[in-house]
Design a protein around this motif. Structure first.
Motif, PDB file in Angstrom:
ATOM      1  N   SER A   1      19.572   2.016  -9.615  1.00 28.10           N
ATOM      2  CA  SER A   1      19.940   3.423  -9.744  1.00 28.10           C
ATOM      3  C   SER A   1      18.872   4.297  -9.092  1.00 28.10           C
ATOM      4  O   SER A   1      17.683   4.002  -9.153  1.00 28.10           O
TER       5      SER A   1
ATOM      6  N   SER B   1      32.696   5.139  -1.484  1.00 37.65           N
ATOM      7  CA  SER B   1      31.299   5.393  -1.855  1.00 37.65           C
ATOM      8  C   SER B   1      30.321   4.429  -1.208  1.00 37.65           C
ATOM      9  O   SER B   1      29.112   4.671  -1.208  1.00 37.65           O
TER      10      SER B   1
ATOM     11  N   ASP C   1      28.380   7.308  -5.012  1.00 41.10           N
ATOM     12  CA  ASP C   1      28.634   7.460  -6.445  1.00 41.10           C
ATOM     13  C   ASP C   1      28.540   6.081  -7.073  1.00 41.10           C
ATOM     14  O   ASP C   1      28.514   5.063  -6.381  1.00 41.10           O
ATOM     15  N   ALA C   2      28.472   6.044  -8.375  1.00 45.01           N
ATOM     16  CA  ALA C   2      28.204   4.786  -9.074  1.00 45.01           C
ATOM     17  C   ALA C   2      29.472   4.055  -9.487  1.00 45.01           C
ATOM     18  O   ALA C   2      29.409   3.078 -10.235  1.00 45.01           O
ATOM     19  N   SER C   3      30.611   4.495  -8.983  1.00 42.40           N
ATOM     20  CA  SER C   3      31.873   3.882  -9.398  1.00 42.40           C
ATOM     21  C   SER C   3      32.158   2.560  -8.687  1.00 42.40           C
ATOM     22  O   SER C   3      32.945   1.754  -9.161  1.00 42.40           O
TER      23      SER C   3
ATOM     24  N   SER D   1      33.662   2.599  -5.871  1.00 44.41           N
ATOM     25  CA  SER D   1      34.880   2.838  -5.102  1.00 44.41           C
ATOM     26  C   SER D   1      34.624   2.599  -3.626  1.00 44.41           C
ATOM     27  O   SER D   1      33.505   2.768  -3.136  1.00 44.41           O
TER      28      SER D   1
END
Length: 247
Positions: free
Chosen positions: A105, A139, A132-134, A136
């Protein structure tokens, strides 16, 4: 199921597994094993035909850039390295031979650290940033070059030289969804044994066109790569033995 410079006068032709340029590994480490330990059926060459129109190179330049400033190496039975932050990234993923190694992170630290407590010989370490941390597909950033631990114990960039010829069996798949790297499967994306062909490697396939290594597969081991074709075109491809050229 699926996964140096050359002499000017000649291409380096490699049959079977990749015989990479001079040894660049800490010799105390065990050999890197393929991630799939189950039985893999014999897959003899059957012949087949391609899509008719050659697949152009895929473009990933609109994604977040790959992390840079990679520095580190081996210390005893551990490999540790750091890298610089990527503007716009909130997280990063590190891989060893196409297998997830670590999630990092980004909370503003000046450098970020990856640790491998179970290194293996000639492992290919790679990274990408995420917006982003998804997880997806949009990203996921560009995959970094591969880094290997050299005989001096330090991590250094490693890639197959352009022009390298790989005499491989080539199969085909038509799965949809995200590849193991995270991009959407489609024309121009290929599955490789990431111990031998790092992700992000581009190579041409006779009768197919351009491939971008971005996936792995249980049966994609040693001298096999898997090209993506839609629908019945994947079946029509069959299994072909071809000279792939790194581009």
């Amino acid at each position: 199921m699926r996964s140096s410079v050359l002499l000017a006068a000649a291409l380096m032709i490699i049959s079977g597994t990749v015989a990479a340029a001079p040894a660049t590994a800490a010799p105390a480490y065990p050999a890197c094993q393929h991630f799939y330990t189950g039985p893999i059926p014999d897959r003899p060459v059957t012949g087949g035909h391609g899509p008719g129109t050659l697949v152009p190179p895929v473009n990933v330049s609109d994604r977040l850039p790959a992390p840079s400033g990679v520095s580190g190496g081996a210390s005893g039975s551990t490999v540790t390295f750091t890298f610089k932050r990527v503007a716009g990234a909130v997280a990063y993923r590190a891989f060893r031979n196409g297998q997830a190694l670590q999630w990092i992170s980004d909370w503003g630290q000046p450098t970020l650290t990856v640790t491998d407590s179970n290194p293996c010989q000639n492992a290919n370490y790679q990274l990408y940033a995420m917006s982003d941390a998804s997880g997806s597909e949009p990203s996921i950033g560009q995959i970094s070059t591969s880094y290997r631990v050299g005989t001096d114990g330090k991590l250094a960039p490693w890639s197959l030289p352009k022009g390298t010829v790989l005499n491989y069996r080539v199969t085909s798949y038509n799965d949809t969804g995200q590849t193991a790297l995270g991009y959407l499967a489609g024309s121009g994306f290929c599955a490789v044994d990431a111990r031998n062909i790092p992700w992000g490697t581009r190579f041409t396939v006779p009768g197919y066109g351009s491939c971008y290594a971005a996936d792995i597969g249980s049966w994609i081991k040693d001298d096999i790569v898997d090209v993506w074709l839609p629908g019945n075109q994947a079946d029509n491809w069959g299994i072909q033995r071809l000279n792939l050229v790194v581009s």
